[in-house]
Write an enzyme that holds these catalytic residues in place. Sequence first.
Site, PDB file in Angstrom:
ATOM      1  CG  LEU A 178      28.944 -32.158  28.403  1.00 46.47           C
ATOM      2  CD1 LEU A 178      28.975 -31.140  29.554  1.00 46.47           C
ATOM      3  CD2 LEU A 178      29.636 -33.448  28.812  1.00 46.47           C
ATOM      4  NE  ARG A 185      14.522 -23.961  30.460  1.00 46.66           N
ATOM      5  CZ  ARG A 185      15.392 -23.059  29.983  1.00 46.66           C
ATOM      6  NH1 ARG A 185      14.955 -21.881  29.548  1.00 46.66           N
ATOM      7  NH2 ARG A 185      16.676 -23.330  29.929  1.00 46.66           N
ATOM      8  CD  GLN A 195      25.690 -36.351  34.257  1.00 45.60           C
ATOM      9  OE1 GLN A 195      25.051 -35.943  33.289  1.00 45.60           O
ATOM     10  NE2 GLN A 195      26.287 -35.539  35.108  1.00 45.60           N
ATOM     11  N   GLY A 245      25.705 -31.811  37.184  1.00 45.98           N
ATOM     12  CA  GLY A 245      26.464 -30.668  36.691  1.00 45.98           C
ATOM     13  C   GLY A 245      27.393 -31.036  35.552  1.00 45.98           C
ATOM     14  CD  GLU A 276      28.010 -21.200  35.200  1.00 48.63           C
ATOM     15  OE1 GLU A 276      26.859 -21.280  34.726  1.00 48.63           O
ATOM     16  OE2 GLU A 276      29.021 -21.130  34.480  1.00 48.63           O
ATOM     17  CE1 TYR A 331       3.799 -44.063  -5.226  1.00 47.55           C
ATOM     18  CE2 TYR A 331       2.817 -46.097  -6.036  1.00 47.55           C
ATOM     19  CZ  TYR A 331       3.677 -45.435  -5.182  1.00 47.55           C
ATOM     20  OH  TYR A 331       4.441 -46.145  -4.294  1.00 47.55           O
TER      21      TYR A 331
HETATM   22  C1  UD1 Z   1      26.325 -23.851  30.998  1.00 44.04           C
HETATM   23  C2  UD1 Z   1      27.597 -23.213  31.571  1.00 44.04           C
HETATM   24  C3  UD1 Z   1      27.517 -21.707  31.373  1.00 44.04           C
HETATM   25  C4  UD1 Z   1      27.327 -21.369  29.911  1.00 44.04           C
HETATM   26  C5  UD1 Z   1      26.110 -22.098  29.363  1.00 44.04           C
HETATM   27  C6  UD1 Z   1      26.073 -21.942  27.869  1.00 44.04           C
HETATM   28  C7  UD1 Z   1      28.337 -24.607  33.453  1.00 44.04           C
HETATM   29  C8  UD1 Z   1      28.358 -24.750  34.898  1.00 44.04           C
HETATM   30  N1  UD1 Z   1      27.705 -23.533  32.977  1.00 44.04           N
HETATM   31  O1  UD1 Z   1      25.233 -23.437  31.800  1.00 44.04           O
HETATM   32  O2  UD1 Z   1      28.701 -21.086  31.829  1.00 44.04           O
HETATM   33  O3  UD1 Z   1      27.194 -19.973  29.732  1.00 44.04           O
HETATM   34  O4  UD1 Z   1      26.181 -23.511  29.650  1.00 44.04           O
HETATM   35  O5  UD1 Z   1      24.887 -22.509  27.348  1.00 44.04           O
HETATM   36  O6  UD1 Z   1      28.881 -25.435  32.742  1.00 44.04           O
HETATM   37  N2  UD1 Z   1      24.487 -31.651  31.110  1.00 44.04           N
HETATM   38  C9  UD1 Z   1      24.681 -32.971  31.348  1.00 44.04           C
HETATM   39  N3  UD1 Z   1      24.722 -33.398  32.633  1.00 44.04           N
HETATM   40  C10 UD1 Z   1      24.623 -32.555  33.692  1.00 44.04           C
HETATM   41  C11 UD1 Z   1      24.430 -31.199  33.433  1.00 44.04           C
HETATM   42  C12 UD1 Z   1      24.379 -30.754  32.131  1.00 44.04           C
HETATM   43  O7  UD1 Z   1      24.794 -33.777  30.421  1.00 44.04           O
HETATM   44  O8  UD1 Z   1      24.702 -33.035  34.827  1.00 44.04           O
HETATM   45  C13 UD1 Z   1      24.423 -31.185  29.726  1.00 44.04           C
HETATM   46  C14 UD1 Z   1      23.060 -30.625  29.377  1.00 44.04           C
HETATM   47  O9  UD1 Z   1      22.224 -31.655  28.849  1.00 44.04           O
HETATM   48  C15 UD1 Z   1      23.398 -29.571  28.334  1.00 44.04           C
HETATM   49  C16 UD1 Z   1      24.765 -29.085  28.750  1.00 44.04           C
HETATM   50  O10 UD1 Z   1      25.326 -30.109  29.567  1.00 44.04           O
HETATM   51  O11 UD1 Z   1      23.488 -30.120  27.041  1.00 44.04           O
HETATM   52  C17 UD1 Z   1      24.736 -27.757  29.500  1.00 44.04           C
HETATM   53  O12 UD1 Z   1      23.987 -27.896  30.686  1.00 44.04           O
HETATM   54  P1  UD1 Z   1      23.024 -26.756  31.194  1.00 44.04           P
HETATM   55  O13 UD1 Z   1      22.356 -27.236  32.403  1.00 44.04           O
HETATM   56  O14 UD1 Z   1      22.176 -26.266  30.078  1.00 44.04           O
HETATM   57  O15 UD1 Z   1      24.066 -25.610  31.599  1.00 44.04           O
HETATM   58  P2  UD1 Z   1      23.764 -24.072  31.737  1.00 44.04           P
HETATM   59  O16 UD1 Z   1      23.153 -23.817  33.050  1.00 44.04           O
HETATM   60  O17 UD1 Z   1      23.065 -23.589  30.542  1.00 44.04           O
END
Ligand code: UD1
Length: 447
Positions: free
Chosen positions: A8, A15, A75, A80, A154, A348
């Site tokens: 993903l 940030r 995507q 999510g 979560e 060089y």
């Molecule tokens: C997620 C987990 C959480 C875990 C944490 C660990 C879920 C709902 N929650 O939360 O339980 O403790 O990671 O770091 O899965 N991404 C996409 N598309 C999206 C959303 C996210 O590609 O629509 C990718 C983000 O780029 C990232 C990863 O998925 O690489 C995680 O997404 P992020 O939004 O950081 O999830 P957390 O809220 O940290």
Amino acid sequence: MPTALIILAAGAGTRMRSARPKVLHPLAGAPLLAHAIAAGAALAPARTVVIAGHGAEAVAAAAHDAAPGAEVAIQHEQRGTAHAALQAAPALDGFAGDAIVLYGDTPLIRSATLEAMAAARAQHDIVVLGFEAADPGRYGRLVMEGPDLARIVEFKDATEAERAIRLCNSGVICADARTLMRLARRVGDDNAAGEYYLTDIVALARAEGLSAGVVTCDAAETMGVNTRAELAAAESAFQARARAEALAAGVTMTAPETVHLAHDTALAADVEIEPHVVFGPGVTVASGARIRAFSHLEGCTIGAGAVIGPQARLRPGARVGADVRVGNFVEIKNAELAEGAKVNHLSYVGDASVGAAANIGAGTVTCNYDGVSKHRTEIGAGAFIGSDTMLVAPVRVGAEAMTGSGSVITRDVPDGALAVARARQDNKPGFARKLMARLRAAAGKES
Ligand code: UD1
Ligand code: MG
């Protein structure tokens, strides 16, 4: 059973405050995404599907660099982690085997941890990678039921009691690919974030009578990168691990905490690294070589017994043979130095080949660039290049030939010949004193 990796990597990484997609920020000289792909490579995945969104074109290019066979699914809207994982469904249509979901921004997961997860699939339909957090912060919490995982909650949706759980979700999850996709399709968005949580598949699976379990790893492995400060912390963790591995493999480092390694630095046993050496990507060093303090190396190979530095710079394409000496303030680029050659001071050498046991005097420059094109310099075996020689390429200095100090060599030098290309010296007796007296008189000063 073949394995598919789903990575993903669609998030913006707001940030980071960067124009560059988060997963393309480098760690030890390779993008974060490449680290996730490299960890997954231990499972010899039959398929690798990268889910890209923000900066998809650049992310796709990096994915192909790291894994030429990788497929990229887009995507368009980040709704999510379940929605993200589902974007892999078309690519995995008809795929029979396990799928493992990794995050592109979590670069420190060890291959052995993923292997342990794959092995745990013998006991559970779904395996989640968890870790004990000293400060669980906003991570998802793993709600256990004896040895089994009941569900993941979560942080935003958790009760006070659930927030007290210290066993956290890393985000890495493994299941049969078709089961994973089927469950991800059933996930809804009725939660505090209004997102499709991949974590919800655990409760859905349990309700169907499937089993779920947890494999744990060190919290350091699950460190995610969301800010520049976390990127720096991840770099420091990577360096600590890479240095420890090098020491364990027989590399001597007197001040390992000052040595900066790249993701692919290959150091043989009995290599010695002095303090403050920086390795860019693509460096291989053979046994017995010594890299002296404050040197910078990238894209180069160093032969057995060679001594580099202190203060040397080896750029891409430098191929340094056995027992070669490259001394202080010497830069080598796209050049081959055969066994026993010496370039000890202030030189060089670029776009060149230097024969065995040739000696390049201090201040020598291969003038390789005419403002438009690069040209090659060839120096034969056993040649002796006098100090401050300018070698205007293309040019060849033959085997066992010599050049006089201060020469500007524009024509080939035959084997065994001496080339002197500088103005002949003219001594004028007493002239210096006379000249000084005249200058002082003109300035109105006593002689
Ligand atoms: C997620 C987990 C959480 C875990 C944490 C660990 C879920 C709902 N929650 O939360 O339980 O403790 O990671 O770091 O899965 N991404 C996409 N598309 C999206 C959303 C996210 O590609 O629509 C990718 C983000 O780029 C990232 C990863 O998925 O690489 C995680 O997404 P992020 O939004 O950081 O999830 P957390 O809220 O940290
Ligand atoms: Mg996150």
